[in-house]
Design an enzyme around this catalytic site. Structure first.
Site, mmCIF file in Angstrom:
data_model
loop_
_atom_site.group_PDB
_atom_site.id
_atom_site.type_symbol
_atom_site.label_atom_id
_atom_site.label_comp_id
_atom_site.label_asym_id
_atom_site.label_seq_id
_atom_site.Cartn_x
_atom_site.Cartn_y
_atom_site.Cartn_z
ATOM 1 N N SER A 139 0.835 -1.198 0.000
ATOM 2 C CA SER A 139 0.000 0.000 0.000
ATOM 3 C C SER A 139 0.878 1.259 0.000
ATOM 4 O O SER A 139 1.710 1.426 -0.893
ATOM 5 C CB SER A 139 -0.967 -0.045 1.188
ATOM 6 O OG SER A 139 -2.029 0.878 1.021
ATOM 7 N N ASP A 265 -9.672 -3.590 -6.144
ATOM 8 C CA ASP A 265 -9.178 -2.919 -4.949
ATOM 9 C C ASP A 265 -9.976 -1.634 -4.749
ATOM 10 O O ASP A 265 -9.917 -0.731 -5.594
ATOM 11 C CB ASP A 265 -7.686 -2.603 -5.138
ATOM 12 C CG ASP A 265 -7.038 -1.954 -3.916
ATOM 13 O OD1 ASP A 265 -7.769 -1.445 -3.041
ATOM 14 O OD2 ASP A 265 -5.796 -1.944 -3.860
ATOM 15 N N HIS A 291 -7.946 -5.011 -1.387
ATOM 16 C CA HIS A 291 -6.770 -4.244 -1.003
ATOM 17 C C HIS A 291 -5.964 -5.041 0.010
ATOM 18 O O HIS A 291 -6.376 -5.216 1.155
ATOM 19 C CB HIS A 291 -7.183 -2.892 -0.403
ATOM 20 C CG HIS A 291 -6.012 -1.987 -0.116
ATOM 21 N ND1 HIS A 291 -5.344 -1.313 -1.117
ATOM 22 C CD2 HIS A 291 -5.370 -1.670 1.049
ATOM 23 C CE1 HIS A 291 -4.361 -0.601 -0.581
ATOM 24 N NE2 HIS A 291 -4.347 -0.811 0.733
#
Length: 318
Positions: A139, A265, A291
Protein backbone atom coordinates in the site's frame (compact mmCIF):
# COMPACT_ATOMS: atom_id res chain seq x y z
CA UNK A 1 0.79 -18.13 -9.49
CA UNK A 2 -2.69 -17.04 -10.46
CA UNK A 3 -5.00 -15.68 -7.77
CA UNK A 4 -8.57 -16.97 -7.55
CA UNK A 5 -10.83 -15.48 -4.91
CA UNK A 6 -12.94 -17.81 -2.71
CA UNK A 7 -16.60 -17.89 -3.73
CA UNK A 8 -17.60 -17.00 -0.17
CA UNK A 9 -15.77 -13.64 -0.46
CA UNK A 10 -17.54 -12.25 -3.53
CA UNK A 11 -16.62 -8.53 -3.44
CA UNK A 12 -13.61 -6.26 -3.25
CA UNK A 13 -14.77 -4.94 0.11
CA UNK A 14 -15.14 -8.40 1.63
CA UNK A 15 -11.81 -9.45 0.12
CA UNK A 16 -10.22 -6.39 1.78
CA UNK A 17 -11.88 -6.37 5.21
CA UNK A 18 -12.22 -10.06 6.07
CA UNK A 19 -8.52 -11.04 5.75
CA UNK A 20 -7.50 -7.99 7.77
CA UNK A 21 -9.81 -8.61 10.74
CA UNK A 22 -11.11 -12.18 10.69
CA UNK A 23 -8.31 -14.53 9.60
CA UNK A 24 -5.87 -15.48 12.34
CA UNK A 25 -2.39 -14.00 12.01
CA UNK A 26 0.53 -16.42 12.37
CA UNK A 27 2.86 -16.05 15.34
CA UNK A 28 6.19 -14.34 14.63
CA UNK A 29 9.21 -13.90 16.92
CA UNK A 30 10.44 -10.36 16.29
CA UNK A 31 13.59 -8.71 17.57
CA UNK A 32 13.38 -4.90 17.70
CA UNK A 33 16.14 -2.39 17.06
CA UNK A 34 15.81 1.37 17.50
CA UNK A 35 17.77 3.46 15.02
CA UNK A 36 18.54 7.14 15.50
CA UNK A 37 17.86 9.12 12.33
CA UNK A 38 20.08 11.87 10.90
CA UNK A 39 17.50 14.53 11.87
CA UNK A 40 17.44 13.61 15.56
CA UNK A 41 14.44 11.30 15.41
CA UNK A 42 14.22 7.51 15.58
CA UNK A 43 12.63 4.56 13.80
CA UNK A 44 11.98 1.07 15.17
CA UNK A 45 12.81 -1.93 13.01
CA UNK A 46 11.44 -5.40 13.79
CA UNK A 47 13.61 -8.29 12.62
CA UNK A 48 13.18 -11.98 11.95
CA UNK A 49 16.62 -13.57 12.21
CA UNK A 50 17.24 -16.31 9.67
CA UNK A 51 20.07 -18.69 8.94
CA UNK A 52 23.49 -17.51 7.69
CA UNK A 53 23.68 -17.29 3.93
CA UNK A 54 19.94 -16.91 3.44
CA UNK A 55 18.24 -13.88 1.86
CA UNK A 56 16.87 -10.87 3.74
CA UNK A 57 13.48 -9.41 2.80
CA UNK A 58 12.54 -5.92 3.96
CA UNK A 59 8.84 -5.00 4.08
CA UNK A 60 7.61 -1.39 4.14
CA UNK A 61 4.13 -1.33 5.67
CA UNK A 62 1.04 0.63 4.67
CA UNK A 63 -0.74 3.69 6.08
CA UNK A 64 -0.99 3.28 9.86
CA UNK A 65 0.33 -0.27 9.56
CA UNK A 66 3.08 -2.01 11.52
CA UNK A 67 4.87 -5.33 11.93
CA UNK A 68 1.60 -6.55 13.47
CA UNK A 69 -0.42 -5.96 10.30
CA UNK A 70 -1.86 -9.17 8.86
CA UNK A 71 0.24 -9.00 5.68
CA UNK A 72 3.44 -8.31 7.64
CA UNK A 73 2.90 -11.20 10.02
CA UNK A 74 2.02 -13.51 7.12
CA UNK A 75 5.16 -12.68 5.14
CA UNK A 76 7.51 -12.70 8.14
CA UNK A 77 6.11 -16.04 9.34
CA UNK A 78 6.80 -17.55 5.93
CA UNK A 79 10.36 -16.18 5.99
CA UNK A 80 10.82 -17.63 9.47
CA UNK A 81 9.69 -21.04 8.24
CA UNK A 82 12.20 -20.90 5.38
CA UNK A 83 15.10 -19.76 7.55
CA UNK A 84 15.26 -16.42 5.72
CA UNK A 85 15.74 -13.09 7.48
CA UNK A 86 13.14 -10.33 7.45
CA UNK A 87 12.87 -6.71 8.52
CA UNK A 88 9.84 -4.46 9.02
CA UNK A 89 10.94 -0.83 9.46
CA UNK A 90 8.20 1.27 11.04
CA UNK A 91 7.42 4.59 9.47
CA UNK A 92 7.66 7.39 12.01
CA UNK A 93 5.00 7.23 14.67
CA UNK A 94 3.83 3.72 13.69
CA UNK A 95 5.77 1.56 16.18
CA UNK A 96 3.64 2.36 19.22
CA UNK A 97 5.53 5.45 20.33
CA UNK A 98 5.36 9.03 19.10
CA UNK A 99 8.33 10.15 17.04
CA UNK A 100 10.35 13.21 18.05
CA UNK A 101 10.54 15.28 14.86
CA UNK A 102 7.94 17.65 13.36
CA UNK A 103 7.15 15.19 10.57
CA UNK A 104 5.40 11.87 10.01
CA UNK A 105 5.62 9.80 6.80
CA UNK A 106 4.02 9.87 3.38
CA UNK A 107 3.48 8.01 0.11
CA UNK A 108 6.41 9.61 -1.67
CA UNK A 109 8.94 9.24 1.15
CA UNK A 110 11.76 8.01 -1.11
CA UNK A 111 14.42 9.74 0.99
CA UNK A 112 13.34 7.84 4.10
CA UNK A 113 13.24 4.57 2.14
CA UNK A 114 16.76 5.31 0.87
CA UNK A 115 18.20 5.84 4.35
CA UNK A 116 16.51 2.78 5.82
CA UNK A 117 17.18 0.40 2.95
CA UNK A 118 20.86 1.36 2.64
CA UNK A 119 21.43 0.84 6.35
CA UNK A 120 19.66 -2.53 6.22
CA UNK A 121 21.68 -3.59 3.20
CA UNK A 122 24.97 -2.50 4.78
CA UNK A 123 24.22 -4.59 7.86
CA UNK A 124 23.20 -7.59 5.77
CA UNK A 125 26.18 -7.32 3.40
CA UNK A 126 28.65 -7.10 6.29
CA UNK A 127 28.30 -10.87 6.59
CA UNK A 128 30.49 -12.30 3.83
CA UNK A 129 28.13 -15.27 3.64
CA UNK A 130 24.98 -13.14 3.30
CA UNK A 131 22.29 -14.11 0.84
CA UNK A 132 20.39 -11.87 -1.55
CA UNK A 133 18.71 -8.63 -0.47
CA UNK A 134 15.08 -8.14 -1.46
CA UNK A 135 12.63 -5.25 -0.92
CA UNK A 136 8.84 -5.34 -0.65
CA UNK A 137 6.21 -2.74 0.17
CA UNK A 138 2.49 -2.77 0.81
CA UNK A 139 0.00 0.00 0.00
CA UNK A 140 1.61 3.34 1.03
CA UNK A 141 4.89 1.51 1.65
CA UNK A 142 4.67 -0.05 -1.80
CA UNK A 143 4.19 3.34 -3.45
CA UNK A 144 7.10 4.84 -1.49
CA UNK A 145 9.32 1.87 -2.43
CA UNK A 146 8.43 2.26 -6.11
CA UNK A 147 9.20 5.98 -5.92
CA UNK A 148 12.63 5.14 -4.50
CA UNK A 149 13.29 2.46 -7.11
CA UNK A 150 12.32 4.81 -9.94
CA UNK A 151 14.18 7.83 -8.61
CA UNK A 152 17.30 5.80 -7.81
CA UNK A 153 17.42 3.86 -11.08
CA UNK A 154 20.70 1.89 -11.23
CA UNK A 155 21.72 3.19 -7.79
CA UNK A 156 19.11 0.77 -6.45
CA UNK A 157 20.61 -2.26 -8.19
CA UNK A 158 21.96 -3.68 -4.92
CA UNK A 159 18.34 -4.83 -4.43
CA UNK A 160 18.11 -8.17 -6.22
CA UNK A 161 14.34 -7.91 -6.78
CA UNK A 162 11.36 -6.02 -5.39
CA UNK A 163 7.59 -6.30 -5.00
CA UNK A 164 4.88 -3.70 -4.41
CA UNK A 165 1.42 -4.87 -3.33
CA UNK A 166 -1.78 -2.79 -3.61
CA UNK A 167 0.24 0.42 -4.00
CA UNK A 168 -1.84 3.58 -4.64
CA UNK A 169 0.00 4.20 -7.91
CA UNK A 170 -2.25 7.16 -8.76
CA UNK A 171 -2.81 8.98 -5.46
CA UNK A 172 -5.34 11.46 -6.85
CA UNK A 173 -7.60 8.73 -8.21
CA UNK A 174 -7.12 6.66 -5.06
CA UNK A 175 -7.95 9.66 -2.89
CA UNK A 176 -11.08 10.35 -4.89
CA UNK A 177 -12.12 6.72 -4.56
CA UNK A 178 -11.69 6.82 -0.77
CA UNK A 179 -13.77 9.99 -0.45
CA UNK A 180 -17.20 8.65 -1.32
CA UNK A 181 -19.75 5.97 -0.53
CA UNK A 182 -18.82 2.83 1.38
CA UNK A 183 -15.13 3.68 0.98
CA UNK A 184 -15.54 6.40 3.59
CA UNK A 185 -15.39 3.51 6.08
CA UNK A 186 -11.70 3.12 5.30
CA UNK A 187 -11.13 6.88 5.46
CA UNK A 188 -12.74 7.11 8.91
CA UNK A 189 -10.63 4.18 10.10
CA UNK A 190 -7.42 5.94 9.04
CA UNK A 191 -8.46 9.28 10.51
CA UNK A 192 -9.30 7.65 13.85
CA UNK A 193 -5.62 6.96 14.43
CA UNK A 194 -4.07 9.79 12.41
CA UNK A 195 -5.91 12.64 14.13
CA UNK A 196 -4.90 11.76 17.72
CA UNK A 197 -1.27 11.48 16.57
CA UNK A 198 -1.55 14.95 15.07
CA UNK A 199 -3.08 16.44 18.22
CA UNK A 200 -0.17 14.99 20.20
CA UNK A 201 2.26 16.38 17.60
CA UNK A 202 0.80 19.85 18.13
CA UNK A 203 1.55 19.54 21.84
CA UNK A 204 5.18 18.85 20.90
CA UNK A 205 5.26 21.63 18.30
CA UNK A 206 2.59 24.30 18.92
CA UNK A 207 1.48 26.04 15.75
CA UNK A 208 2.79 23.31 13.44
CA UNK A 209 -0.59 23.23 11.68
CA UNK A 210 -4.17 24.39 12.20
CA UNK A 211 -5.94 22.37 14.91
CA UNK A 212 -9.43 23.49 13.88
CA UNK A 213 -8.76 22.54 10.26
CA UNK A 214 -7.47 19.16 11.44
CA UNK A 215 -10.66 18.47 13.43
CA UNK A 216 -12.75 19.59 10.46
CA UNK A 217 -11.03 17.18 8.03
CA UNK A 218 -13.49 14.49 6.96
CA UNK A 219 -11.48 12.89 4.17
CA UNK A 220 -7.85 12.26 3.27
CA UNK A 221 -7.80 15.20 0.84
CA UNK A 222 -8.56 17.64 3.66
CA UNK A 223 -6.23 15.83 6.07
CA UNK A 224 -3.33 15.85 3.61
CA UNK A 225 -3.94 19.54 2.91
CA UNK A 226 -3.63 20.40 6.61
CA UNK A 227 -0.93 17.95 7.71
CA UNK A 228 0.82 15.67 5.22
CA UNK A 229 1.54 18.10 2.39
CA UNK A 230 2.88 21.10 4.32
CA UNK A 231 4.81 18.94 6.81
CA UNK A 232 6.72 17.16 4.05
CA UNK A 233 7.51 19.92 1.59
CA UNK A 234 4.50 19.88 -0.72
CA UNK A 235 2.45 22.93 -1.64
CA UNK A 236 -0.94 21.30 -1.01
CA UNK A 237 -2.77 17.99 -1.44
CA UNK A 238 -2.91 18.27 -5.24
CA UNK A 239 0.84 18.87 -5.40
CA UNK A 240 1.51 15.99 -3.00
CA UNK A 241 -0.76 13.51 -4.71
CA UNK A 242 0.67 14.35 -8.13
CA UNK A 243 4.37 14.39 -7.26
CA UNK A 244 4.29 11.38 -4.91
CA UNK A 245 2.40 9.01 -7.22
CA UNK A 246 4.49 6.02 -8.26
CA UNK A 247 2.90 5.84 -11.72
CA UNK A 248 5.28 8.57 -12.91
CA UNK A 249 8.45 6.54 -12.29
CA UNK A 250 7.45 3.01 -13.33
CA UNK A 251 9.36 3.46 -16.61
CA UNK A 252 12.55 4.35 -14.74
CA UNK A 253 12.87 1.23 -12.56
CA UNK A 254 15.87 -0.99 -13.30
CA UNK A 255 15.45 -3.56 -10.50
CA UNK A 256 13.24 -6.58 -11.37
CA UNK A 257 9.97 -5.54 -9.75
CA UNK A 258 6.47 -7.00 -9.33
CA UNK A 259 3.58 -4.55 -9.13
CA UNK A 260 0.58 -6.52 -7.84
CA UNK A 261 -2.78 -4.72 -7.73
CA UNK A 262 -6.22 -6.29 -7.76
CA UNK A 263 -8.62 -4.65 -10.21
CA UNK A 264 -11.33 -4.69 -7.54
CA UNK A 265 -9.18 -2.92 -4.95
CA UNK A 266 -11.52 -0.29 -3.46
CA UNK A 267 -8.51 1.97 -2.74
CA UNK A 268 -7.63 2.25 -6.46
CA UNK A 269 -10.14 0.88 -8.98
CA UNK A 270 -8.68 -1.11 -11.86
CA UNK A 271 -9.54 1.45 -14.52
CA UNK A 272 -6.89 3.76 -13.04
CA UNK A 273 -4.04 1.23 -13.04
CA UNK A 274 -1.04 2.17 -15.23
CA UNK A 275 -0.62 0.09 -18.37
CA UNK A 276 3.03 0.87 -19.20
CA UNK A 277 6.22 0.36 -17.25
CA UNK A 278 9.91 -0.46 -17.62
CA UNK A 279 10.76 -3.88 -19.12
CA UNK A 280 12.06 -4.77 -15.64
CA UNK A 281 8.60 -4.27 -14.14
CA UNK A 282 5.88 -6.93 -14.17
CA UNK A 283 2.41 -5.40 -13.93
CA UNK A 284 0.20 -8.13 -12.43
CA UNK A 285 -3.45 -7.07 -12.13
CA UNK A 286 -5.70 -9.97 -11.08
CA UNK A 287 -9.45 -9.41 -11.28
CA UNK A 288 -9.93 -10.05 -7.56
CA UNK A 289 -8.06 -9.78 -4.27
CA UNK A 290 -9.25 -6.52 -2.76
CA UNK A 291 -6.77 -4.24 -1.00
CA UNK A 292 -3.96 -6.40 0.42
CA UNK A 293 -6.47 -9.22 0.80
CA UNK A 294 -5.82 -12.23 -1.43
CA UNK A 295 -7.41 -14.73 0.95
CA UNK A 296 -7.62 -18.35 -0.22
CA UNK A 297 -9.31 -21.59 0.83
CA UNK A 298 -12.58 -22.40 2.54
CA UNK A 299 -13.80 -20.63 5.66
CA UNK A 300 -12.19 -19.27 7.75
CA UNK A 301 -9.63 -18.82 4.96
CA UNK A 302 -5.86 -18.40 4.81
CA UNK A 303 -3.57 -15.46 4.05
CA UNK A 304 -0.57 -17.49 2.85
CA UNK A 305 -1.08 -16.98 -0.89
CA UNK A 306 0.44 -13.49 -0.89
CA UNK A 307 3.72 -14.44 0.87
CA UNK A 308 4.12 -17.40 -1.49
CA UNK A 309 3.46 -15.16 -4.51
CA UNK A 310 6.04 -12.59 -3.42
CA UNK A 311 8.72 -15.12 -2.51
CA UNK A 312 8.23 -16.97 -5.80
CA UNK A 313 8.74 -13.76 -7.74
CA UNK A 314 11.81 -12.77 -5.71
CA UNK A 315 13.42 -16.17 -6.18
CA UNK A 316 12.69 -16.31 -9.91
CA UNK A 317 13.76 -12.77 -10.76
CA UNK A 318 16.39 -11.88 -8.18
Amino acid sequence: MKYTAPLWLPSGHLQTIYPAIAIGKPAVSFRRERWDTPDGDFIDVDFVDGQPGQPLVVLFHGLEGSSNSHYARALMAELQTRGWSGAVPHFRGCSGEANRAPRFYHSGDAAEIDWVIRRLHAGHASDIHSGKFYATGVSLGGNALLRWLGESRHAADFVAAACAVSAPLDLAQGGASLSSGFNMLYTRMFLQTLKPKCVAKLQQFPGLFDLDALHAARDLYAFDNVVTAPLHGYRDTDDYWHRASAKHVLNDITVPTLVLNAKNDPFLPGRHLPRRASPRVVLDYPEHGGHVGFAVGGPPGRINWLPAKLITFLEQHG
